[in-house]
Design a protein around this motif. Structure first.
Motif, PDB file in Angstrom:
ATOM      1  N   UNK A 262       0.539  -0.899  -0.019  1.00  0.00           N
ATOM      2  CA  UNK A 262      -0.194  -0.093   0.329  1.00  0.00           C
ATOM      3  C   UNK A 262       0.986   1.530  -0.088  1.00  0.00           C
ATOM      4  N   UNK A 263       2.082   0.870   0.663  1.00  0.00           N
ATOM      5  CA  UNK A 263       2.857   1.987   0.933  1.00  0.00           C
ATOM      6  C   UNK A 263       3.081   2.633  -0.755  1.00  0.00           C
ATOM      7  N   UNK A 264       2.986   2.044  -1.560  1.00  0.00           N
ATOM      8  CA  UNK A 264       3.790   1.896  -3.206  1.00  0.00           C
ATOM      9  C   UNK A 264       3.057   2.211  -4.021  1.00  0.00           C
ATOM     10  N   UNK A 265       1.423   2.641  -3.597  1.00  0.00           N
ATOM     11  CA  UNK A 265       0.757   3.864  -4.739  1.00  0.00           C
ATOM     12  C   UNK A 265      -0.301   5.174  -3.804  1.00  0.00           C
ATOM     13  N   UNK A 266      -1.283   5.550  -5.123  1.00  0.00           N
ATOM     14  CA  UNK A 266      -1.027   6.946  -4.634  1.00  0.00           C
ATOM     15  C   UNK A 266      -2.752   6.629  -3.437  1.00  0.00           C
ATOM     16  N   UNK A 267      -2.986   5.509  -3.221  1.00  0.00           N
ATOM     17  CA  UNK A 267      -4.520   5.670  -2.555  1.00  0.00           C
ATOM     18  C   UNK A 267      -3.839   4.988  -0.751  1.00  0.00           C
ATOM     19  N   UNK A 268      -2.710   4.227  -1.076  1.00  0.00           N
ATOM     20  CA  UNK A 268      -2.048   3.576   0.472  1.00  0.00           C
ATOM     21  C   UNK A 268      -2.553   4.353   0.889  1.00  0.00           C
ATOM     22  N   UNK A 269      -2.505   5.710   2.400  1.00  0.00           N
ATOM     23  CA  UNK A 269      -2.563   5.572   2.981  1.00  0.00           C
ATOM     24  C   UNK A 269      -4.120   6.242   3.741  1.00  0.00           C
ATOM     25  N   UNK A 270      -5.152   6.090   2.003  1.00  0.00           N
ATOM     26  CA  UNK A 270      -6.629   6.172   1.884  1.00  0.00           C
ATOM     27  C   UNK A 270      -6.705   5.220   2.932  1.00  0.00           C
ATOM     28  N   UNK A 271      -6.194   3.772   2.011  1.00  0.00           N
ATOM     29  CA  UNK A 271      -6.561   2.320   2.069  1.00  0.00           C
ATOM     30  C   UNK A 271      -7.133   2.212   3.579  1.00  0.00           C
TER      31      UNK A 271
ATOM     32  N   UNK B  18     -14.920   8.700   4.141  1.00  0.00           N
ATOM     33  CA  UNK B  18     -14.675   9.163   2.646  1.00  0.00           C
ATOM     34  C   UNK B  18     -14.634  10.343   2.375  1.00  0.00           C
ATOM     35  N   UNK B  19     -15.412  10.694   3.263  1.00  0.00           N
ATOM     36  CA  UNK B  19     -15.448  12.498   3.469  1.00  0.00           C
ATOM     37  C   UNK B  19     -13.613  12.851   4.189  1.00  0.00           C
ATOM     38  N   UNK B  20     -13.202  11.944   4.601  1.00  0.00           N
ATOM     39  CA  UNK B  20     -11.797  12.430   4.971  1.00  0.00           C
ATOM     40  C   UNK B  20     -11.009  13.182   3.666  1.00  0.00           C
ATOM     41  N   UNK B  21     -10.031  13.413   3.656  1.00  0.00           N
ATOM     42  CA  UNK B  21      -9.174  14.167   2.824  1.00  0.00           C
ATOM     43  C   UNK B  21      -8.710  12.270   2.240  1.00  0.00           C
ATOM     44  N   UNK B  22      -8.539  11.519   1.729  1.00  0.00           N
ATOM     45  CA  UNK B  22      -7.840  10.369   2.040  1.00  0.00           C
ATOM     46  C   UNK B  22      -7.748   9.757   0.196  1.00  0.00           C
ATOM     47  N   UNK B  23      -8.605  10.078  -0.454  1.00  0.00           N
ATOM     48  CA  UNK B  23      -8.458   9.553  -1.716  1.00  0.00           C
ATOM     49  C   UNK B  23      -9.187   8.045  -1.812  1.00  0.00           C
ATOM     50  N   UNK B  24     -10.301   8.412  -0.888  1.00  0.00           N
ATOM     51  CA  UNK B  24     -11.230   7.168  -1.174  1.00  0.00           C
ATOM     52  C   UNK B  24     -12.452   7.252  -1.574  1.00  0.00           C
TER      53      UNK B  24
END
Length: 246
Positions: free
Chosen positions: A131-140, A180-186
């Motif tokens: 998950x650290x390798x992709x842009x949505x990793x923190x959101x995941x 998903x309401x948080x700024x996490x690209x999910x």
């Protein structure tokens, strides 16, 4: 005992969330993932009361560390593509370890089943490092952690399994979608799917642990909590791999 499992899980997810927040670095998430895998590798054979725990522990540790190292340092066409190769080798090693115990050894079939199951869980847990390798990793990570906390709050109660199997997914879905309401690209439906998978996994593993009465000591507590987190990370990763194209 349920509270102790939840507390251990809280420590683990706090470490994962902290590592995921360092989005410019990939090694912190890989390090936390490896620690969880090593704890799981030691506790899993003892939790399932394997007759020969050390060979299984060594195989689980080597397989999971190899998968995480490949994920961090040698990502292929997919970040998790090398996990299939590691699982294939790990299955072979588990079979060999039980054969070498001799024909008179007890529990060889149980050793194969528990060894292969634990090895697959440990290897797939490298999805946290992926998950650290992709842009949505923190959101995941954030969505999975929030869903785990919601489902965990249900399963630590003394409600019967038939109730927790309904309530845990429902609450996890609601919290995953709300995250998903948080700024996490999910997106909301991605969070809902992650919550559904996490809730089902947590409820199922809780029912399995209660039925088998395997969580009796510190090994059971750590094994169950790490196992839930590892497989939840894998489920969330593969769900996002599919949902990212929608």
């Amino acid at each position: 005992m349920r509270i102790k499992v939840l507390l251990c899980g809280l420590v683990a997810v706090a470490l994962l969330t902290g590592a995921a927040s360092l989005s410019e670095l990939t090694w912190p998430m890989g390090m936390v993932t490896a620690i969880l895998q090593l704890v799981f590798a030691y506790t899993w054979p003892r939790m399932v009361r394997s007759d020969a725990p050390w060979p299984i522990t060594i195989i689980l540790a080597l397989s999971s560390l190899a998968a995480t190292a490949a994920t961090v340092f040698m990502p292929g066409s997919s970040v998790m593509s090398h996990s299939v190769e590691v699982i294939a080798v790990g299955v072979l090693l588990v079979f060999i370890s039980q054969v070498l115990r001799g024909a008179a050894a007890e529990g060889r079939l149980a050793g194969v089943v528990s060894g292969v199951t634990g090895m697959v869980l440990a290897v797939l847990g490298s999805a946290w490092a992926a998950s650290a390798q992709v842009g949505y990793g923190f959101g995941l990570t954030v969505t999975t952690v929030i869903s785990l906390l919601g489902a965990g709050a249900v399963v630590v109660t003394r409600l019967p399994n038939r109730m927790t199997m309904i309530l845990a997914p429902l609450i996890a879905v609601a919290l995953g979608a709300a995250a998903s309401a948080l700024p996490i690209d999910i997106l909301w439906f991605q969070g809902a799917v992650i919550g559904l998978l996490v809730g089902l996994l947590v409820g199922s593993l809780r029912a399995l642990a209660l039925a088998s009465r395997s969580v009796r000591n510190i090994s059971g507590i750590l094994g169950l909590s790490c196992g839930i987190i590892l497989i939840s990370g894998a489920a969330s990763w593969y769900a996002m791999e599919v949902l990212a194209f929608i």
